[in-house]
Design a protein around this motif. Structure first.
Motif, PDB file in Angstrom:
ATOM      1  N   GLU A  20      -9.597 -41.454  -2.735  1.00  0.00           N
ATOM      2  CA  GLU A  20      -8.846 -42.701  -2.605  1.00  0.00           C
ATOM      3  C   GLU A  20      -8.916 -43.237  -1.172  1.00  0.00           C
ATOM      4  O   GLU A  20      -8.806 -44.429  -0.938  1.00  0.00           O
ATOM      5  CB  GLU A  20      -7.376 -42.478  -2.970  1.00  0.00           C
ATOM      6  N   ARG A  51      -5.338 -30.992  -8.648  1.00  0.00           N
ATOM      7  CA  ARG A  51      -5.564 -32.021  -7.635  1.00  0.00           C
ATOM      8  C   ARG A  51      -6.548 -31.486  -6.595  1.00  0.00           C
ATOM      9  O   ARG A  51      -6.493 -30.309  -6.236  1.00  0.00           O
ATOM     10  CB  ARG A  51      -4.239 -32.476  -7.024  1.00  0.00           C
ATOM     11  N   ARG A  89      -7.485 -46.532 -13.068  1.00  0.00           N
ATOM     12  CA  ARG A  89      -6.538 -45.482 -12.670  1.00  0.00           C
ATOM     13  C   ARG A  89      -5.170 -45.792 -13.279  1.00  0.00           C
ATOM     14  O   ARG A  89      -4.641 -46.902 -13.123  1.00  0.00           O
ATOM     15  CB  ARG A  89      -6.422 -45.436 -11.145  1.00  0.00           C
ATOM     16  N   ASP A  91      -1.526 -46.136 -13.444  1.00  0.00           N
ATOM     17  CA  ASP A  91      -0.516 -46.322 -12.406  1.00  0.00           C
ATOM     18  C   ASP A  91       0.869 -46.094 -13.021  1.00  0.00           C
ATOM     19  O   ASP A  91       1.304 -46.862 -13.882  1.00  0.00           O
ATOM     20  CB  ASP A  91      -0.650 -47.753 -11.852  1.00  0.00           C
ATOM     21  N   THR A  92       1.548 -45.057 -12.540  1.00  0.00           N
ATOM     22  CA  THR A  92       2.875 -44.719 -13.077  1.00  0.00           C
ATOM     23  C   THR A  92       3.816 -45.913 -13.035  1.00  0.00           C
ATOM     24  O   THR A  92       4.592 -46.147 -13.958  1.00  0.00           O
ATOM     25  CB  THR A  92       3.509 -43.597 -12.222  1.00  0.00           C
ATOM     26  N   ASN A  93       3.745 -46.655 -11.955  1.00  0.00           N
ATOM     27  CA  ASN A  93       4.667 -47.776 -11.765  1.00  0.00           C
ATOM     28  C   ASN A  93       4.478 -48.852 -12.835  1.00  0.00           C
ATOM     29  O   ASN A  93       5.389 -49.597 -13.140  1.00  0.00           O
ATOM     30  CB  ASN A  93       4.437 -48.376 -10.372  1.00  0.00           C
ATOM     31  N   ARG A  94       3.273 -48.925 -13.391  1.00  0.00           N
ATOM     32  CA  ARG A  94       3.001 -49.937 -14.415  1.00  0.00           C
ATOM     33  C   ARG A  94       3.357 -49.406 -15.798  1.00  0.00           C
ATOM     34  O   ARG A  94       4.042 -50.064 -16.567  1.00  0.00           O
ATOM     35  CB  ARG A  94       1.517 -50.303 -14.408  1.00  0.00           C
ATOM     36  N   GLU A 221      -6.333 -40.076 -13.808  1.00  0.00           N
ATOM     37  CA  GLU A 221      -4.895 -39.731 -13.734  1.00  0.00           C
ATOM     38  C   GLU A 221      -4.215 -39.964 -15.083  1.00  0.00           C
ATOM     39  O   GLU A 221      -3.155 -40.590 -15.183  1.00  0.00           O
ATOM     40  CB  GLU A 221      -4.211 -40.477 -12.586  1.00  0.00           C
ATOM     41  N   LEU A 477       4.817 -33.906  -4.116  1.00  0.00           N
ATOM     42  CA  LEU A 477       3.813 -34.104  -5.156  1.00  0.00           C
ATOM     43  C   LEU A 477       4.400 -34.366  -6.528  1.00  0.00           C
ATOM     44  O   LEU A 477       3.759 -34.950  -7.383  1.00  0.00           O
ATOM     45  CB  LEU A 477       2.902 -32.881  -5.246  1.00  0.00           C
ATOM     46  N   ASP A 478       5.597 -33.911  -6.736  1.00  0.00           N
ATOM     47  CA  ASP A 478       6.132 -33.912  -8.084  1.00  0.00           C
ATOM     48  C   ASP A 478       7.631 -34.151  -7.981  1.00  0.00           C
ATOM     49  O   ASP A 478       8.239 -33.877  -6.942  1.00  0.00           O
ATOM     50  CB  ASP A 478       5.859 -32.518  -8.685  1.00  0.00           C
TER      51      ASP A 478
ATOM     52  N   VAL B 136       8.803 -41.920  -9.770  1.00  0.00           N
ATOM     53  CA  VAL B 136       8.467 -43.345  -9.657  1.00  0.00           C
ATOM     54  C   VAL B 136       8.445 -43.987 -11.042  1.00  0.00           C
ATOM     55  O   VAL B 136       7.877 -43.437 -11.981  1.00  0.00           O
ATOM     56  CB  VAL B 136       7.104 -43.516  -8.957  1.00  0.00           C
ATOM     57  N   SER B 144       5.787 -54.824 -12.556  1.00  0.00           N
ATOM     58  CA  SER B 144       4.617 -55.613 -12.203  1.00  0.00           C
ATOM     59  C   SER B 144       3.437 -55.055 -12.990  1.00  0.00           C
ATOM     60  O   SER B 144       3.118 -53.880 -12.881  1.00  0.00           O
ATOM     61  CB  SER B 144       4.396 -55.478 -10.701  1.00  0.00           C
ATOM     62  N   HIS B 168       6.419 -38.490  -1.815  1.00  0.00           N
ATOM     63  CA  HIS B 168       6.246 -38.628  -3.263  1.00  0.00           C
ATOM     64  C   HIS B 168       5.756 -40.031  -3.624  1.00  0.00           C
ATOM     65  O   HIS B 168       4.821 -40.191  -4.425  1.00  0.00           O
ATOM     66  CB  HIS B 168       7.569 -38.329  -3.976  1.00  0.00           C
ATOM     67  N   GLU B 171       2.185 -40.511  -2.559  1.00  0.00           N
ATOM     68  CA  GLU B 171       1.279 -39.787  -3.462  1.00  0.00           C
ATOM     69  C   GLU B 171       0.993 -40.618  -4.713  1.00  0.00           C
ATOM     70  O   GLU B 171      -0.101 -40.598  -5.254  1.00  0.00           O
ATOM     71  CB  GLU B 171       1.928 -38.448  -3.835  1.00  0.00           C
TER      72      GLU B 171
END
Lengths: 628, 296
Positions: A20, A51, A89, A91-94, A221, A477-478, B136, B144, B168, B171
């Motif tokens: 990355e 990882r 990839r 994306d957790t946020n999405r 991921e 990391l977690d 997260v 978004s 975190h 990451e």
């Protein structure tokens, strides 16, 4: 090249050990791993690895821009490219936008299916636009094809490819607004997962330039997908057909769900996909060669005039020489040992004095040699290389190294040599790059000449520092990172105390299996979660061959604390012997480390209080002293 | 922005209504100079909240704009949102809705006197603030989905005392080193706090080389954060700011005001910490932020 230049280049080429961070340099520095040809097939593939094992690098290099860069950004060389990979990839946020109490999992799956269509479709048309930019001579979609695609994806009408790219962006923005108000109104126009992608790819295949080419969706991921989302994408993989295929990169235990949306179908290897476990593919010999290749390519870029093999810059030391280096002048025998040595006849004493220091230590500490007669006989046997006795010495000599400077300040065990470094990395390409980078920088900062072999001390101090740094990193990391840190601190301390006191014990215990006890369901679940998280984030290694890597079997495997931590804690990086822990003990190591450490050590006949913390662990003193 | 030495110095007009959370910290139950009407948010779930107002208990879904509008419409008078005991995912959607409705809105924040020190003394963990993090996830109503700027991301973590949270979030975002712009609260709530912030985050600052891009904004000033975000965006035209509001609450307020006032697209990355119940000490200064005037 001066030292400052060297340091800067080292930081750039070795320090950016994450795909990355490397951005486009990732392609320039790519070394093809041995399993790469298996990925270049029209079959779904699953790359499983912790990882730092190189999944992202490989997937990015399979992507169309990666392949283009590997062909020196030359449209002519790329013209006969047989496959085009589209990198995505997760994306957790999405993807976490598609969860909540407003809908049940089935409803969310439908909403997510439409989102995935828009994302993959959008990425695919961006590839088509990229291709058109590089090969403007080829025709693009007809107006009928554009209409068909827009209808399939529920997008507004467009007249050309560039408008189609924009329509996908707009589609996502509109969908975002609907999802952000999901409790009030559901989106009214959804598409069935995968269906519009089939339409899009069929249309692309009708174009001359793509008629006989393969398309890959490269999903990295995968563990970031929620469980129902993994079921949805599993369904795509199961029924992917011949239009395109899917390659996924996932942490070792991050593929939590193997079945499809209908609940009855499962993904099975090799029928449905090719499973590539990096832990197995990068076992010792293969990894050593691959690591050497990767590091050599970087070293050559740092300084092409150096003309040196990277492994020769990391000299190692054998056990006997290491003992000499650790002990220094004269073996500090205890009064009892000196008395025992004093009982030897002068002829045998002469032979004893002619032995290496490590051999002498072995002879005086071996429990069966406590009586003068047996001791005398043992000296004769070892001196004469009697096979049985020599074998016993060979088995125990390495473990003795950990006890030679027990309780003393300074380096108490060396971790040096290319072979040792690759064992510390244990199949993890990120770790070997990090070790090499930090060692080179430390070498230069000590004022040593760039290009000369690194000292044992520098290599060892680097290995300790890298272990410490990765220990610190675990916490972030977690969501359970703090627990992981405590687990590694607990296990590390246990293995360290065991290593420092090897006499009359199994040598080099650094593995464990979970067995026995009478754990409650909650304790079992907690232990399995800890083990799974530890393996995913490379705090622990699940040993290859002990069990297949299906979720749910975490309890029955053998584990070791990752060897990257071994120098920090001072235990053996070699995979040797194991002990048994119960689920309760594993959980206790996190909840009440002091209690658990004492209990486990006492069971092995050792006492933690006998063993002061090594210098590098003193910062954690309050952790080990706390009862909680 | 108005600052008061203690809640006893603050008096609200007779038409004031204060939306606030409930909690165990001393600053969660301040005693103001004059009584006010309160809306007590007693349950803060991941996608909804429950409130008590005029002896009535009701529920609001955070991903329902009509619910949020109706919640605010029933509250006549000047709105004060006390974010002290409210999670970001609760006060931010309320604030956004209030501003969209054109309501005169103030935001309140009460500093603690201090924080409880961590017993472990481990680097990166000076204070004992969070029980754990949930990880997260998208903030309800602020999700978004657009990936237009995926390869042009500027990561802006607002740093606090919990380096593990920064690590975190970092990451998860995986930004490139030269595109990380950490914001540190300077001046801090107390003189020494900025040093603690750096100490707690030093590993990540060093490893990513993000220390080269550090920006500073007063820890209690959201408008200063707004200006800082504008500067970062201007220096990175065409990039998407991914903002992690994990530092002070006033910094988070500035972060959420930024897209509303600037009309720029940003993405929030938040890790949903579960706060320890006894993490702070005492009641410190009170700040009243005139958000409506700022937005005008």
């Amino acid at each position: 090249m001066n030292e400052n230049d060297a340091q800067e280049r080292i930081n750039t080429l070795f320090g950016s050990y994450r795909a990355e961070w490397l951005d486009h340099k990732v392609f320039e520095l790519f070394s093809e791993p041995n399993y790469f040809p298996e990925l270049v097939t029209n079959r779904p593939c699953v790359l499983l690895g912790g990882r730092g094992t190189g999944k992202t690098t490989v997937l990015r290099c399979l992507s169309y821009d990666g392949q283009f860069a590997l062909k020196r950004n030359d449209p002519e060389r790329f013209a006969d490219q047989k496959f085009f990979g589209i990198f995505y990839r997760v994306d957790t946020n999405r993807v976490t936008a598609f969860k909540g109490t407003e809908r049940n999992d089935d409803q969310w799956a439908k909403l997510f299916g439409h989102y995935l269509n828009l994302v993959l479709g959008g990425l695919f048309v961006r590839f088509l636009a990229w291709h058109h930019q590089h090969y403007p001579g080829y025709a693009t979609f007809s107006s009928q094809a554009l209409n068909l695609i827009c209808t399939a994806f529920q997008l507004g009408g467009v007249t050309n490819l560039s408008e189609l790219v924009h329509a996908f962006r707009l589609g996502l923005v509109e969908y975002e607004a609907q999802i952000n108000n999901i409790a009030e109104n559901g989106p009214s126009r959804l598409t069935i997962q995968g269906a519009p992608i089939d339409v899009l790819i069929d249309c692309a295949r009708e174009l001359t330039q793509f008629a006989d080419r393969q398309f890959y969706f490269l999903i990295d991921e995968y563990e970031n997908f929620l469980d129902y989302q993994q079921r949805a994408v599993n369904t795509l993989i199961k029924h992917v057909g011949t239009r395109y295929t899917i390659k996924i990169g996932v942490k070792q235990l991050g593929w939590r769900v193997r079945h499809c949306l209908n609940g009855t179908e499962q993904l099975i290897s090799p029928a449905d996909y090719n499973r590539i476990s990096l832990a197995q593919r990068l076992e010792d010999g293969v990894f050593d060669e691959f690591a050497l290749h990767v590091c050599q390519a970087r070293l050559d870029q740092i300084d092409s005039t150096l003309q040196v093999r990277v492994n020769t810059l990391f000299p190692g030391i054998n056990d006997e020489d290491e003992a000499d280096a650790l002990i220094g002048a004269g073996v500090p025998f205890s009064p009892q040992s000196l008395a025992l040595i004093g009982t030897l006849s002068s002829a045998t004493r002469q032979k004893f004095d002619g032995l290496r220091k490590l051999e002498q230590v072995f002879l005086v500490t071996w429990p069966d040699n406590a009586a003068p007669r047996q001791f005398d006989e043992a000296v004769e046997l070892l001196y004469s290389n009697a096979p049985r006795y020599r074998e016993r010495y060979e088995n125990y000599k390495h473990s003795l190294l950990f006890s030679l400077r027990r309780g003393k300040a300074g380096i108490r065990k060396y971790y040096a040599g290319w072979d040792v470094y690759t064992k510390l990395a244990a199949g993890n390409i990120r770790f070997i790059l990090e070790l090499v980078e930090r060692a080179f920088v430390a070498h230069i900062q000590k004022g040593e000449k760039w290009g000369l072999p690194l000292s044992l001390k520098t290599q060892t101090q680097t290995a300790i520092a890298v272990g410490r740094k990765n220990l610190d990193e675990l916490e972030g990391l977690d969501v359970d990172g703090a627990k992981l840190t405590k687990l590694v601190l607990g296990l590390g301390r246990i293995f360290q105390v065991m290593a420092a006191d090897p006499i009359a014990h199994s040598p080099e215990v650094n593995q464990f299996q979970i067995s026995g006890g009478a754990p409650t369901e909650i304790e079992t679940a907690k232990a399995e979660k800890l083990l799974g998280s530890g393996v995913n984030h490379v705090a622990l290694l699940r040993l290859v061959g002990s069990k297949p890597s299906d979720p749910g079997d975490t309890k029955d495997s053998d584990y070791t604390v990752h060897p990257i931590f071994s120098a920090f804690f001072e235990f053996s990086y070699r995979r040797k012997r194991k002990m048994t822990l119960t689920c309760e003990q594993l959980v206790l190591l996190v909840d009440q480390p002091k209690v658990a450490i004492n209990e486990i050590l006492q069971k092995s006949g050792r006492d933690e209080t006998d063993e002061p913390l090594p210098e590098q662990m003193v910062l954690f003193e309050s952790f080990y002293d706390s009862s909680g | 922005m108005q600052a008061y030495a203690s809640p006893a110095d603050v008096s609200f007009g007779s038409d004031a209504v204060i939306i606030r959370g409930t909690g165990p910290e001393p600053r969660h139950t301040p005693v103001y100079a004059a009584p006010a009407r309160y809306v007590d948010i007693t349950v803060q779930d991941s996608d909804s909240f429950v409130y008590h107002y005029e002896a009535k208990r009701s529920y609001v879904a955070l991903r329902n704009r009509t619910h949020l509008k109706e919640f605010l419409t029933q509250l006549a008078g000047n709105l004060f949102i006390d974010m002290t005991a409210l999670s970001h995912h609760i006060w931010a959607p309320i604030l956004r809705t209030a501003l969209m409705l054109g309501r005169t809105t103030r935001v309140l924040y009460i500093e603690p006197e201090g924080y409880v020190r961590s017993p472990t003394g481990v680097e990166g963990e000076i204070f004992d603030l969070s029980e754990r993090i949930n990880g997260v996830a998208a903030i309800p109503g602020f999700a978004s989905l657009s990936d237009e700027f995926e390869d042009r991301i500027c990561f802006v973590p607002m740093l606090g005392f919990e380096g593990k949270r920064t690590a975190h979030v970092w990451e998860q975002v995986q930004p490139q080193g030269n595109k990380i712009y950490p914001i540190i609260g300077l001046p801090g709530f107390r003189l020494e706090f900025p040093f603690y912030t750096v100490q707690s985050n030093q590993r990540i600052l060093h490893e990513t080389q993000a220390w080269k891009n550090v920006r500073y904004a007063a820890a209690n000033n959201p408008f200063s954060v707004y200006d800082t975000l504008c500067e970062i965006q201007e220096a990175n035209t065409g990039s998407l700011l991914k903002i992690a509001p994990i530092g002070t609450k006033p910094h988070a307020l500035g972060a959420f005001l930024y897209p509303l006032k600037s009309r720029r697209t940003v993405e929030f990355v938040y890790d949903f910490p579960i706060r320890k119940s006894d993490r702070t000490i005492g009641v410190g200064k009170v700040f009243v932020y005139r958000v409506s005037e700022f937005m005008a």
